[in-house]
Design an enzyme around this catalytic site. Structure first.
Site, PDB file in Angstrom:
ATOM      1  N   LYS A 112       3.017  -3.709  10.936  1.00 58.45           N
ATOM      2  CA  LYS A 112       1.715  -3.893  11.596  1.00 58.45           C
ATOM      3  C   LYS A 112       1.977  -4.409  13.000  1.00 58.45           C
ATOM      4  O   LYS A 112       3.025  -5.027  13.268  1.00 58.45           O
ATOM      5  CB  LYS A 112       0.867  -4.930  10.830  1.00 58.45           C
TER       6      LYS A 112
ATOM      7  N   LYS B 280       0.831  -1.209   0.000  1.00 62.17           N
ATOM      8  CA  LYS B 280       0.000   0.000   0.000  1.00 62.17           C
ATOM      9  C   LYS B 280       0.866   1.260   0.000  1.00 62.17           C
ATOM     10  O   LYS B 280       0.601   2.203  -0.745  1.00 62.17           O
ATOM     11  CB  LYS B 280      -0.928  -0.012   1.219  1.00 62.17           C
TER      12      LYS B 280
HETATM   13  P1  NAD Z   1     -15.513   0.670  12.351  1.00 67.29           P
HETATM   14  O1  NAD Z   1     -15.237  -0.244  13.496  1.00 67.29           O
HETATM   15  O2  NAD Z   1     -15.731   2.122  12.606  1.00 67.29           O
HETATM   16  O3  NAD Z   1     -16.828   0.147  11.566  1.00 67.29           O
HETATM   17  C1  NAD Z   1     -17.012  -1.192  11.212  1.00 67.29           C
HETATM   18  C2  NAD Z   1     -18.460  -1.385  10.798  1.00 67.29           C
HETATM   19  O4  NAD Z   1     -18.617  -2.744  10.354  1.00 67.29           O
HETATM   20  C3  NAD Z   1     -19.482  -1.189  11.920  1.00 67.29           C
HETATM   21  O5  NAD Z   1     -20.617  -0.515  11.418  1.00 67.29           O
HETATM   22  C4  NAD Z   1     -19.875  -2.627  12.304  1.00 67.29           C
HETATM   23  O6  NAD Z   1     -21.183  -2.724  12.835  1.00 67.29           O
HETATM   24  C5  NAD Z   1     -19.792  -3.297  10.947  1.00 67.29           C
HETATM   25  N1  NAD Z   1     -19.691  -4.755  11.052  1.00 67.29           N
HETATM   26  C6  NAD Z   1     -18.965  -5.496  11.924  1.00 67.29           C
HETATM   27  N2  NAD Z   1     -19.218  -6.802  11.737  1.00 67.29           N
HETATM   28  C7  NAD Z   1     -20.101  -6.883  10.716  1.00 67.29           C
HETATM   29  C8  NAD Z   1     -20.761  -7.963  10.060  1.00 67.29           C
HETATM   30  N3  NAD Z   1     -20.531  -9.235  10.413  1.00 67.29           N
HETATM   31  N4  NAD Z   1     -21.599  -7.662   9.048  1.00 67.29           N
HETATM   32  C9  NAD Z   1     -21.853  -6.393   8.693  1.00 67.29           C
HETATM   33  N5  NAD Z   1     -21.263  -5.327   9.279  1.00 67.29           N
HETATM   34  C10 NAD Z   1     -20.410  -5.590  10.280  1.00 67.29           C
HETATM   35  O7  NAD Z   1     -14.342   0.414  11.314  1.00 67.29           O
HETATM   36  P2  NAD Z   1     -13.807   1.389  10.161  1.00 67.29           P
HETATM   37  O8  NAD Z   1     -12.730   2.229  10.698  1.00 67.29           O
HETATM   38  O9  NAD Z   1     -14.975   2.005   9.474  1.00 67.29           O
HETATM   39  O10 NAD Z   1     -13.122   0.319   9.198  1.00 67.29           O
HETATM   40  C11 NAD Z   1     -13.890  -0.515   8.336  1.00 67.29           C
HETATM   41  C12 NAD Z   1     -12.960  -1.299   7.426  1.00 67.29           C
HETATM   42  O11 NAD Z   1     -12.155  -0.384   6.710  1.00 67.29           O
HETATM   43  C13 NAD Z   1     -11.985  -2.245   8.141  1.00 67.29           C
HETATM   44  O12 NAD Z   1     -11.770  -3.370   7.339  1.00 67.29           O
HETATM   45  C14 NAD Z   1     -10.709  -1.446   8.211  1.00 67.29           C
HETATM   46  O13 NAD Z   1      -9.571  -2.288   8.267  1.00 67.29           O
HETATM   47  C15 NAD Z   1     -10.789  -0.714   6.899  1.00 67.29           C
HETATM   48  N6  NAD Z   1      -9.957   0.480   6.912  1.00 67.29           N
HETATM   49  C16 NAD Z   1     -10.253   1.500   7.748  1.00 67.29           C
HETATM   50  C17 NAD Z   1      -9.402   2.599   7.787  1.00 67.29           C
HETATM   51  C18 NAD Z   1      -9.708   3.762   8.657  1.00 67.29           C
HETATM   52  O14 NAD Z   1      -8.910   4.722   8.654  1.00 67.29           O
HETATM   53  N7  NAD Z   1     -10.818   3.790   9.370  1.00 67.29           N
HETATM   54  C19 NAD Z   1      -8.255   2.647   6.962  1.00 67.29           C
HETATM   55  C20 NAD Z   1      -7.996   1.577   6.099  1.00 67.29           C
HETATM   56  C21 NAD Z   1      -8.859   0.494   6.099  1.00 67.29           C
END
Ligand code: NAD
Length: 420
Positions: A104, A92
């Site tokens: 990580k 990335k």
């Molecule tokens: P978050 O914890 O704020 O939100 C996660 C969401 O997923 C919540 O709404 C939760 O209810 C939902 N969820 C959990 N289990 C579920 C299921 N079984 N079915 C449906 N929904 C489900 O997390 P985030 O920060 O929004 O990150 C989401 C994804 O994006 C992750 O994979 C994370 O690795 C990736 N990501 C996030 C960032 C960041 O900066 N926030 C950066 C890169 C990648």
């Protein structure tokens, strides 16, 4: 799950190697992480007992700069999972041309079972245990699953106590008061929106008002839903761990967010129609946007998708097996290492600002983010066209060629090729 994740990462690496112009040395050097540390973290619990947790930090590669990657607190954290995620981060950062390698870390813990004071002691203990292998020029952690600004604040404070130096650039995703940057909390959704905007005509044939279904309504998913609705998209379904909410004519995203913010879940939402949790994945839509979990789209449900394109906001939401099914059914995939790279890109800005002793405005962050996301999105799309590759393979090829170029520039291969 961990082994499957590792196998998927290896599969994508090998697929890309076939199409990339790489030196043999580079491929060999990427076989193993540079450094892998497992530590024990003894924590005094509120009831006076002592519990020991396992913590990890992996620096996969640092040829292009200090390692960069988040820290997750989750019961499923293992050495294999952290290694795989560090491997992904290496691609990335290379893809986005950030002056970083990949790293990580994590602790095997369910943070929901700990009090705030226990979580703080665990975080400070973890920081002390990995202090020798992190640093502004060595390895720069950030938040990931179940870690946030507060946790980063404890870490940067503990690191300053250990080293007796104020070093904000050791961690990104910090609170603003401790050197955090404007726009970090919306960086992933802002970056994803820019990728979607740039590729929209290419993958959706100039549709006037495309439909989007979003799995995951947390930090990334909910903010992206708002950005898409404001841009004229119809958000026809959103889902979280409790339910899916559907409206084929487009949801009122502001009202859905109000309900989620007020109750903590989508269940019982007063707008749209409520369906079971996984219904979001098979909703009829133009774009499906997984923004929740690894492995959400797998061999058993990939055939049921009704989308033309998947924009991967989550890390690794599609398994390698599901990739092949989607390829056969003509569903285009825009890969995670591009779509969700806004977060690490704004982390880079935070690190730069900290090292300069400067503060960047929100406007500067937005402008620089747009430049990075737009440039690399078009580079990946052009490479896909030139070499007739799926976008995922093109993204890996682009990252690998950058990495290989950096490794080769260190000069050792030439030395031996010339007989020493
Ligand atoms: P978050 O914890 O704020 O939100 C996660 C969401 O997923 C919540 O709404 C939760 O209810 C939902 N969820 C959990 N289990 C579920 C299921 N079984 N079915 C449906 N929904 C489900 O997390 P985030 O920060 O929004 O990150 C989401 C994804 O994006 C992750 O994979 C994370 O690795 C990736 N990501 C996030 C960032 C960041 O900066 N926030 C950066 C890169 C990648």
């Amino acid at each position: 799950m961990n082994d499957a994740l590792l196998e998927d990462a290896e599969q994508r690496f090998h697929d890309a190697c076939e199409h990339a112009q790489l030196s043999v040395d580079a491929i060999e050097r990427l076989q193993l992480p540079e450094m892998s540390l497992k530590v024990s973290i003894p924590v005094r619990m509120d009831d006076g007992t002592l519990r020991t947790f396992a913590g990890y930090r992996v620096r996969y590669d640092s040829t292009r700069g200090p390692a960069k990657g988040g820290i997750r607190f989750h019961p499923s954290v293992t050495a294999a999972e952290v290694t795989t995620l560090a491997f992904w981060m290496t691609f990335k950062t290379a893809l986005m041309d950030l002056p970083f390698g990949g790293g990580k870390g994590g602790v095997a813990v369910d943070p929901k079972e700990l009090s705030a004071a226990e979580l703080e002691r665990l975080t400070r203990g973890y920081t002390a245990a990995i202090a020798d292998v992190i640093g502004p020029d060595l390895d720069v952690p950030a938040p990931d699953v179940a870690t946030n600004e507060l946790v980063m604040g404890w870490m940067v404070h503990e690191y300053a106590k250990i080293t007796r130096r104020h070093q904000p650039a050791v961690i990104t995703g910090k609170p603003r008061q401790l050197g955090g940057i404007a726009g970090r909390s919306s960086a992933t959704s802002d970056g994803a929106f820019l990728v979607i905007r740039e590729l929209r005509d290419r993958v959706l044939d100039d549709l006037d008002r495309p439909r989007a279904a979003i799995q995951g309504f947390g930090n990334a998913g909910a903010q992206l839903a708002t950005l898409l609705a404001e841009d004229g998209w119809m958000v026809v379904a959103v889902g979280d761990s409790s339910a899916t909410i559907v409206d084929p004519d487009g949801l009122d995203v502001a009202k859905v967010r109000e309900h989620k913010d007020g109750t903590g879940s989508l269940a019982g939402c007063p707008v749209g129609e409520e369906r079971e949790r996984d219904a979001v994945l098979t909703t009829e839509t133009d774009a499906l946007i997984p923004a929740a979990l690894e492995g959400a789209i797998h061999a058993d449900n990939a055939g049921e998708l009704q989308a033309k394109v998947v924009f991967e906001v989550a890390n690794g939401p599609i398994t390698a097996q599901a990739d092949r099914i989607l390829d056969d059914t003509g569903v285009e995939i825009v890969p995670d290492i591009l779509v969700n790279a806004g977060g690490v890109t704004v982390s880079w800005f935070e690190w730069v600002a900290n090292r300069q002793g400067d503060r960047w405005t929100a406007a500067t962050v937005a402008e620089r983010l747009e430049e990075r996301m737009v440039t690399e999105t078009h580079t990946v799309a052009d490479l896909a066209d030139e070499r007739d590759l799926p976008l995922r393979t093109a993204a890996y090829v682009h990252a690998l060629e950058r990495l290989s170029g950096a490794m080769d520039a260190t000069g050792t291969a030439d030395l031996f090729a010339n007989g020493g």
